[in-house]
Scaffold this active site. Structure first.
Site, PDB file in Angstrom:
ATOM      1  N   SER A  22       0.853  -1.194   0.000  1.00 49.12           N
ATOM      2  CA  SER A  22       0.000   0.000   0.000  1.00 49.12           C
ATOM      3  C   SER A  22       0.882   1.234   0.000  1.00 49.12           C
ATOM      4  O   SER A  22       2.041   1.184   0.434  1.00 49.12           O
ATOM      5  CB  SER A  22      -0.894   0.012   1.248  1.00 49.12           C
ATOM      6  OG  SER A  22      -1.538   1.264   1.433  1.00 49.12           O
ATOM      7  N   TYR A  61      -1.976  -1.006  10.261  1.00 48.56           N
ATOM      8  CA  TYR A  61      -2.071  -1.326   8.839  1.00 48.56           C
ATOM      9  C   TYR A  61      -0.802  -0.902   8.101  1.00 48.56           C
ATOM     10  O   TYR A  61      -0.236  -1.675   7.324  1.00 48.56           O
ATOM     11  CB  TYR A  61      -3.289  -0.625   8.254  1.00 48.56           C
ATOM     12  CG  TYR A  61      -3.554  -0.917   6.789  1.00 48.56           C
ATOM     13  CD1 TYR A  61      -4.072  -2.149   6.401  1.00 48.56           C
ATOM     14  CD2 TYR A  61      -3.315   0.049   5.815  1.00 48.56           C
ATOM     15  CE1 TYR A  61      -4.332  -2.406   5.067  1.00 48.56           C
ATOM     16  CE2 TYR A  61      -3.584  -0.209   4.481  1.00 48.56           C
ATOM     17  CZ  TYR A  61      -4.084  -1.441   4.106  1.00 48.56           C
ATOM     18  OH  TYR A  61      -4.345  -1.702   2.780  1.00 48.56           O
TER      19      TYR A  61
END
Length: 292
Positions: free
Chosen positions: A185, A198
């Site tokens: 990401s 995350y």
């Protein structure tokens, strides 16, 4: 025909009042995400190859499954049992492309399930050429004290540990020319203050990709990762409030969120002969948000 990238997908604002409970379903999203159902055209880049796609029921995973099938691959799809309806929709698109599909519900946090995913794929589809580690759990925090042991352990088990277990099981079945494609990401580098856990897992995935690429290059197996920016998938209405949903992607240089269909070509490139000299790479698909 030239397409203005600023207008290649819906622009904010999105309807903000569409929060969902975890893990989220595509069918409840407004507007419906574009997975390439009516737009992706295959070029025969993955003829008769076998791919296992985790999180293949929805979002980026569904777009990858559709693209791989239209490129000529048979596809095994991993997902949570509560996502069965989304998985069935994805499977139908794979079948419409004339390819075989295998549905494999279960929890990737279980090492035995990861091994079983690979074993069933090999047994029922005849081998394994491509592993796409795409499934992910996302939690958000207001402050440091909000991060619980359950958040940490659950996220790392789902996002990072599962990649180790799946690679360990898959590599013995992969021949030279095989490929592993991981989903990291932009958060691996941007690391928003509300996404401590995350972002940490996604940073680990980026490093894992480089290390694994170095380990497997002598076997002729390539390992790369894709770094999405804000993409219109079910993970968004799970973790974001109405205001964040409404403005998703507005702060990118292109001014909008990406659609899953816009991610799929990167996964095709990294799995196909077109990417034969790419290994250990991180490919940003972020709408222009810099990662370095």
């Amino acid at each position: 025909m030239t397409i203005d990238p600023r207008d290649a997908g819906p622009r904010p604002p999105f309807p903000g009042d569409q929060q969902q409970e975890r893990p989220g379903l595509t069918s409840r999203m407004r507007p419906a995400p574009d997975h390439g159902e009516t737009s992706y055209v295959g070029k025969g880049l993955l003829i008769d190859r076998v791919a296992l796609v985790t999180g293949g029921d929805s979002g980026i995973g569904r777009a990858v499954a559709i693209a791989y099938a239209r490129e000529g691959a048979d596809v095994a799809i991993s997902y949570l049992p509560v996502e069965q309806s989304d998985a069935e929709d994805t499977a139908e698109w794979v079948r419409k492309a004339g390819r075989r599909v295998l549905l494999l519900p279960g929890d990737l946090r279980d090492p035995a399930h990861c091994r079983d995913l690979v074993a069933r794929t090999v047994a029922e589809l005849g081998g394994l050429d491509i592993l796409v580690n795409n499934a992910a759990a996302q939690v958000v925090n207001e402050g440091l004290d909000d991060v619980t042991p359950e958040d940490l352990e659950g996220s790392f088990r789902a996002n990072v540990f599962a990649m180790f277990y799946l690679a360990q099981a898959a590599v013995p079945h992969m021949k030279p020319g095989g490929a592993i494609v991981n989903s990291t990401s932009q958060q691996a580098k941007v690391a928003d203050k509300t996404m401590l856990v995350y972002a940490s897992t996604k940073g680990a995935i980026a490093s894992l990709t480089i290390g694994l690429s170095n380990l497997l290059a002598p076997k002729g197996i390539r390992v790369n990762c894709v770094a999405p920016g804000p993409v219109w998938t079910p993970i968004q209405p799970i973790v974001k409030d109405p205001e964040q949903i409404a403005s998703l992607g507005a702060d990118t240089p292109l001014g909008r969120a990406g659609q899953p269909a816009e991610l799929a070509p990167a996964y095709v490139l990294l799995a196909s002969r077109e990417g034969s000299y790419m290994t250990g790479a991180l490919v940003p698909v972020t709408g222009g948000t810099p990662m370095y």
